[in-house]
Design an enzyme around this catalytic site. Structure first.
Site, PDB file in Angstrom:
ATOM      1  N   GLU A 263       0.814  -1.216   0.000  1.00 51.52           N
ATOM      2  CA  GLU A 263       0.000   0.000   0.000  1.00 51.52           C
ATOM      3  C   GLU A 263       0.852   1.273   0.000  1.00 51.52           C
ATOM      4  OE1 GLU A 263      -3.934   0.843   2.616  1.00 51.52           O
ATOM      5  OE2 GLU A 263      -2.046   0.784   3.680  1.00 51.52           O
ATOM      6  N   PRO A 264       1.617   1.446  -1.048  1.00 54.39           N
ATOM      7  CA  PRO A 264       2.524   2.603  -1.055  1.00 54.39           C
ATOM      8  C   PRO A 264       1.822   3.888  -1.459  1.00 54.39           C
ATOM      9  CG  PRO A 264       2.775   1.349  -3.076  1.00 54.39           C
ATOM     10  CD  PRO A 264       1.706   0.653  -2.287  1.00 54.39           C
ATOM     11  N   ARG A 266       4.025   7.348  -1.238  1.00 54.15           N
ATOM     12  CA  ARG A 266       5.237   8.026  -1.697  1.00 54.15           C
ATOM     13  C   ARG A 266       5.948   7.322  -2.850  1.00 54.15           C
ATOM     14  NH1 ARG A 266       7.601  10.929   1.816  1.00 54.15           N
ATOM     15  NH2 ARG A 266       6.557   9.764   3.451  1.00 54.15           N
ATOM     16  N   ARG A 302       6.593  19.950   3.536  1.00 55.31           N
ATOM     17  CA  ARG A 302       7.461  18.901   4.094  1.00 55.31           C
ATOM     18  C   ARG A 302       8.735  19.427   4.763  1.00 55.31           C
ATOM     19  NH1 ARG A 302       9.615  15.036   1.492  1.00 55.31           N
ATOM     20  NH2 ARG A 302       9.187  13.465   3.060  1.00 55.31           N
ATOM     21  N   TYR A 306       8.850  18.381   8.569  1.00 58.03           N
ATOM     22  CA  TYR A 306       9.742  17.266   8.930  1.00 58.03           C
ATOM     23  C   TYR A 306      11.217  17.570   8.710  1.00 58.03           C
ATOM     24  CZ  TYR A 306       5.353  14.943   7.430  1.00 58.03           C
ATOM     25  OH  TYR A 306       4.064  14.584   7.219  1.00 58.03           O
ATOM     26  N   CYS A 337       4.292  35.416   5.005  1.00 61.65           N
ATOM     27  CA  CYS A 337       4.602  36.320   6.093  1.00 61.65           C
ATOM     28  C   CYS A 337       4.826  35.479   7.339  1.00 61.65           C
ATOM     29  CB  CYS A 337       3.443  37.292   6.271  1.00 61.65           C
ATOM     30  SG  CYS A 337       3.950  38.745   7.143  1.00 61.65           S
ATOM     31  N   GLU A 338       5.945  34.763   7.350  1.00 66.13           N
ATOM     32  CA  GLU A 338       6.277  33.870   8.456  1.00 66.13           C
ATOM     33  C   GLU A 338       7.740  33.473   8.278  1.00 66.13           C
ATOM     34  OE1 GLU A 338       3.295  31.419   9.867  1.00 66.13           O
ATOM     35  OE2 GLU A 338       4.647  29.933  10.712  1.00 66.13           O
ATOM     36  N   TYR A 373       2.944  14.015  -1.084  1.00 70.46           N
ATOM     37  CA  TYR A 373       2.755  14.944   0.036  1.00 70.46           C
ATOM     38  C   TYR A 373       3.172  16.364  -0.335  1.00 70.46           C
ATOM     39  CZ  TYR A 373       2.286  10.380   2.084  1.00 70.46           C
ATOM     40  OH  TYR A 373       1.876   9.085   2.319  1.00 70.46           O
TER      41      TYR A 373
HETATM   42  C1  LIG Z   1       0.108   7.144   4.669  1.00 66.74           C
HETATM   43  C2  LIG Z   1      -0.245   5.723   4.577  1.00 66.74           C
HETATM   44  C3  LIG Z   1       0.346   4.923   3.606  1.00 66.74           C
HETATM   45  C4  LIG Z   1       1.385   5.401   2.652  1.00 66.74           C
HETATM   46  O1  LIG Z   1       2.564   5.783   3.266  1.00 66.74           O
HETATM   47  P1  LIG Z   1       3.827   6.099   2.336  1.00 66.74           P
HETATM   48  O2  LIG Z   1       4.909   6.364   3.302  1.00 66.74           O
HETATM   49  O3  LIG Z   1       3.483   7.272   1.509  1.00 66.74           O
HETATM   50  O4  LIG Z   1       4.068   4.879   1.509  1.00 66.74           O
HETATM   51  C5  LIG Z   1      -0.082   3.611   3.539  1.00 66.74           C
HETATM   52  N1  LIG Z   1      -1.029   3.139   4.364  1.00 66.74           N
HETATM   53  C6  LIG Z   1      -1.604   3.877   5.317  1.00 66.74           C
HETATM   54  C7  LIG Z   1      -2.640   3.298   6.176  1.00 66.74           C
HETATM   55  C8  LIG Z   1      -1.225   5.197   5.454  1.00 66.74           C
HETATM   56  O5  LIG Z   1      -1.794   5.924   6.409  1.00 66.74           O
END
Ligand SMILES: *Cc1c(COP(=O)(O)O)cnc(C)c1O
Length: 414
Positions: A263-264, A266, A302, A306, A337-338, A373
């Protein structure tokens, strides 16, 4: 060759100049080809499910669909996006993942029979009450986590995500007559192989702690991309091997066929995206040089959130040759403005300089690897409208989101 020059050549400067001429800057640009390439690297998995929160534009979702990728949704808005892109309910297409379910979201998932990945006991009670027999997954919190940053660590005692005690959750699932079809584990962003084995072990322990045949195991997301360091590159082969072994073991023990899902977010989109902005001002302050752009953390948050590193290259407005042997040190900031509106900052918010060739006001700055993101986390802060998104297909490009107008922004209040 200089790394910045290499980065720039890779993204096709001529076409970017054509895009800017037509749509102005600042602007998000995606290369379809790179998304397709990333998808193909994961083909071994039975199901690739795109975590759309990384980049939820409907046209990006359509690319996913066309290439056989399924989708995850974490809100009602993301469910609507998935449906608009052509994904169907009552199938494997969409899974709704969350730790809560609001009433309007519940109505939608019931209407479209969308499986729910459960992250809290309260969700089980709510779904069970209104939709018995609903297909559910359980998101397991293994009690430890991993992340490139504490804010992206999604397992362990400091994480609000997931269910700690599957046995207890399973009792309730049975009581409410819900259909448990899969187990899911997503512990955060970043991959470390020793850690991965621990995660697989946790999946094994949990999956075999209940006497129930499941159809799916999801490894969650978290695959990294080499933002800065090529060591960050994940070895998909090893990653698959470890998980596949684990799946086979569980499958044998539970005596059922189990699909292995990844489930990627990024990994599929980050490298496809660029944020292109114009240099509006070059300020020399004591011994420092600030380049100020027409985009800020309202576009890309980002680095501020982070301390994330992104390669930053220069695209000359007239495509002239730049002198990469004569570099200057600059800090890159935005228009907000920050004072924290700086792209070159570390996790502790200290600023750092980067080396770039000599530039002029009017030249463009490209922030690389911002497909994940980036646009999806942008906001209207400082009352700046959302910027366009452009998709490059082969040697052509199409606008996949137009620029928001100020009038549209104000219309909610008038
Ligand atoms: C954010 C998220 C992802 C994806 O994370 P990546 O770091 O972008 O791969 C997958 N599953 C769940 C449940 C998430 O919350």
């Amino acid at each position: 060759m200089n790394i910045l020059k290499k980065k720039l050549n890779k993204v096709n400067p001529e076409i970017i100049l054509r895009i800017i001429k037509k749509y102005k800057s600042p602007i998000w640009i995606y290369h379809e080809k790179i998304i397709q390439k990333q998808i193909s690297k994961l083909k071994k998995f039975d199901i690739i499910r795109f975590a759309q929160k990384a980049c939820s534009n409907i046209h990006i979702l359509k690319i996913m669909k066309k290439n056989g990728v399924k989708v995850d949704a974490v809100s009602l808005g993301e469910i609507e996006r998935a449906l608009k892109a052509g994904f169907k309910g009552n199938s494997e297409d969409i899974v709704y993942t969350s730790d809560i379910i609001e009433d309007n979201t519940l109505q939608k998932v019931i209407l479209h029979k969308i499986p729910i990945n459960i992250g809290s006991i309260d969700m089980i009670k709510k779904i069970g009450k209104y939709s018995p027999k609903h297909k559910v997954w359980v998101r397991i919190n293994p009690g430890f986590g991993h992340g490139h940053h504490k804010k992206t660590n999604t397992g362990g005692k400091n994480s609000k995500h997931g269910i700690w005690n599957l046995k207890k959750a399973y009792e309730l699932i049975k009581k409410f007559n819900l259909k448990l079809i899969g187990l899911h584990i997503h512990i955060g962003s970043g991959v470390n192989y020793i850690h991965l084995k621990k995660v697989c072990q946790a999946m094994w322990t949990q999956a075999t702690s209940i006497n129930h045949k499941i159809s799916y195991i999801s490894t969650g997301g978290g695959l990294t991309i080499p933002y800065k360091n090529y060591k960050e590159k994940v070895n998909i082969k090893d990653y698959y091997k470890i998980w596949n072994k684990s799946r086979n073991k569980i499958s044998k023990k539970l005596d059922c066929k189990i699909k292995l899902e990844i489930e990627p977010g990024r990994y599929l989109v980050a490298e496809s995206g660029l944020l292109v902005s114009k240099i509006e001002s070059i300020k020399n302050v004591k011994n420092r040089t600030f380049l100020l752009l027409n985009s800020g953390f309202n576009e890309l948050i980002r680095p501020v959130l982070y301390g994330s590193y992104h390669y930053i290259s220069v695209l000359p407005m007239d495509n002239r040759n730049l002198d990469y042997s004569n570099m200057i040190k600059v800090i890159i900031g935005g228009p907000l403005c920050e004072s924290g509106d700086i792209f070159t900052q570390k996790e502790n918010n200290d600023l750092y300089s980067i080396k770039i060739p000599i530039v002029k006001v009017g030249d463009y700055i490209i922030i690389h690897d911002t497909g994940a993101y980036g646009a999806s986390m942008s906001s209207n802060y400082n009352s700046r409208p959302l910027i366009p998104e452009i998709l490059i297909k082969k040697n052509n490009f199409i606008q996949i989101r137009r620029r928001q107008t100020i009038q549209e922004m104000l219309s909610l209040e008038i």
